[in-house]
Enzyme design. Sequence first.
Site, mmCIF file in Angstrom:
data_model
loop_
_atom_site.group_PDB
_atom_site.id
_atom_site.type_symbol
_atom_site.label_atom_id
_atom_site.label_comp_id
_atom_site.label_asym_id
_atom_site.label_seq_id
_atom_site.Cartn_x
_atom_site.Cartn_y
_atom_site.Cartn_z
ATOM 1 C CB THR A 71 -0.939 -0.022 1.223
ATOM 2 O OG1 THR A 71 -1.792 -1.166 1.111
ATOM 3 C CG2 THR A 71 -1.782 1.235 1.302
ATOM 4 C CG ASN A 141 -6.576 -8.065 -5.354
ATOM 5 O OD1 ASN A 141 -6.353 -7.357 -6.336
ATOM 6 N ND2 ASN A 141 -7.466 -7.749 -4.440
ATOM 7 C CD GLN A 169 -2.594 -11.272 -4.655
ATOM 8 O OE1 GLN A 169 -2.337 -12.476 -4.534
ATOM 9 N NE2 GLN A 169 -3.153 -10.569 -3.677
ATOM 10 C CB SER A 189 2.841 -7.090 -0.291
ATOM 11 O OG SER A 189 2.371 -7.294 1.021
ATOM 12 C CB ALA A 190 6.821 -9.412 3.255
ATOM 13 C CG HIS A 191 0.813 -9.670 3.936
ATOM 14 N ND1 HIS A 191 -0.480 -10.096 3.772
ATOM 15 C CD2 HIS A 191 0.833 -8.374 3.545
ATOM 16 C CE1 HIS A 191 -1.219 -9.084 3.318
ATOM 17 N NE2 HIS A 191 -0.436 -8.038 3.165
ATOM 18 C CB THR A 229 14.068 2.885 12.704
ATOM 19 O OG1 THR A 229 14.577 4.094 13.275
ATOM 20 C CG2 THR A 229 15.007 1.729 13.036
ATOM 21 C CB CYS A 316 -13.359 -3.589 1.075
ATOM 22 S SG CYS A 316 -14.422 -3.253 2.460
HETATM 23 N N1 PLP Z 1 -1.813 -4.738 -4.288
HETATM 24 C C1 PLP Z 1 -2.469 -5.898 -4.410
HETATM 25 C C2 PLP Z 1 -2.701 -6.466 -5.776
HETATM 26 C C3 PLP Z 1 -2.932 -6.571 -3.273
HETATM 27 O O1 PLP Z 1 -3.583 -7.733 -3.404
HETATM 28 C C4 PLP Z 1 -2.700 -5.991 -2.005
HETATM 29 C C5 PLP Z 1 -3.225 -6.625 -0.775
HETATM 30 O O2 PLP Z 1 -4.371 -7.018 -0.722
HETATM 31 C C6 PLP Z 1 -1.996 -4.781 -1.926
HETATM 32 C C7 PLP Z 1 -1.570 -4.181 -3.087
HETATM 33 C C8 PLP Z 1 -1.685 -4.133 -0.593
HETATM 34 O O3 PLP Z 1 -0.655 -4.824 0.051
HETATM 35 P P1 PLP Z 1 -0.258 -4.576 1.583
HETATM 36 O O4 PLP Z 1 -1.170 -5.446 2.394
HETATM 37 O O5 PLP Z 1 1.180 -4.994 1.686
HETATM 38 O O6 PLP Z 1 -0.418 -3.131 1.870
#
Ligand code: PLP
Length: 377
Positions: A71, A141, A169, A189-191, A229, A316
């Site tokens: 994000t 996503n 993704q 995005s790591a997660h 940091t 959402c």
């Molecule tokens: N972009 C896409 C395509 C995503 O699926 C997501 C998360 O749902 C994001 C951006 C946002 O990622 P983050 O959770 O790291 O802010």
Amino acid sequence: MGRIYLDHNATTPLLPEARAAIEQALDLFGNPSSVHAEGRAARGAVERARASIAEVLGADARNVIFTSGATEANNAVLRHFAASAPVMVSASEHVSVLEPAGPTAHRLPVGADGLLDLDALDAALAEAGPGALASVQLANNETGIIQPIPDIAALVHASGAYLHVDAVQGVGRIPVELAALGAEYLTLSAHKLGGPKGVGALVLASQGLPVPQSLLAGGGQERRRRAGTENVLGIAGFGAAVEATPRRLAAAEAMRALRDWFEGALLPICGGTVVFGGQAPRLPNTLCVAVPGIGAEKAVIALDLAGIAVGAGAACSSGRIGASHVLAAMGVDRERAAGALRISLSPETRREELEQVLDVWRRTIEPMTAGRARRAA
Ligand code: PLP
């Protein structure tokens, strides 16, 4: 059988490699900006992760900027360009691209198959001129639809514009390499790839590109490109998860075969079930379906009670299920879109788990459609 988690596009469990790296980093309490040994030890972990991420993507480590997630990385790029140049975004982007792009950004249409309308892109690029930004995600996503980024990059570069690709993704599911994609800016995005939450990266293809300003002020970290940091634990886990990419990619074709088998077995259970994006190139782990007459919320709850976690296509970030702008952009009507369920696998998903889902679908979801048909009669 224990719970069955099929919502990997929302987030992924921590990979063992990422967990081990985080555990090791727990002792690295130094501030990575400090010059003493404790600081240097923490700096070492950050730089090792940066090097791993750069290597997997084919990037220069100096061009990897750690952020708090995708994000933030998306916001940084979109806000930077929106302040000074024309911006084009595909209509199916994640909201973290759409919102910072602002109301004046050109929304590029996608077709019924979810793929970007390249003629519309070409026309918008001609109007925007050099120095503009186009932002197109690698894979969606909700539907898993994969955009033809190299073709898009060729059009974007022919008009002297820059390309930003939200690759969140894609990593670990399909090959993601900066040069092959042709993007100037890439978001991770790591997660979503087996790492921890709250960490991501913006990757630049080269030095000399316009550098988005840090959204936060008050620190010179990340070569003055992102103040604050560094999240040493998160970054260590992120790096280790990205290092596992080749292993996860090696399992992607088996995962695709499993998804395809599951899709073939699921569709006939409830008449009229539709697959969104089934005609387009799709991520090997994603299946987005709707069963006529069943709202996504009801289905998600029913499946959850049966021990199965799936996503609502249009959920959402507040957890509520709203209208999906992605499906709307594909011309899917509101009622059908409101029933969209997203089933997303991991390389660890087993056939027996999916057999169990089919069984629950027959016992729980199908009777919901039968009940509806009776009430309608
Ligand atoms: N972009 C896409 C395509 C995503 O699926 C997501 C998360 O749902 C994001 C951006 C946002 O990622 P983050 O959770 O790291 O802010």
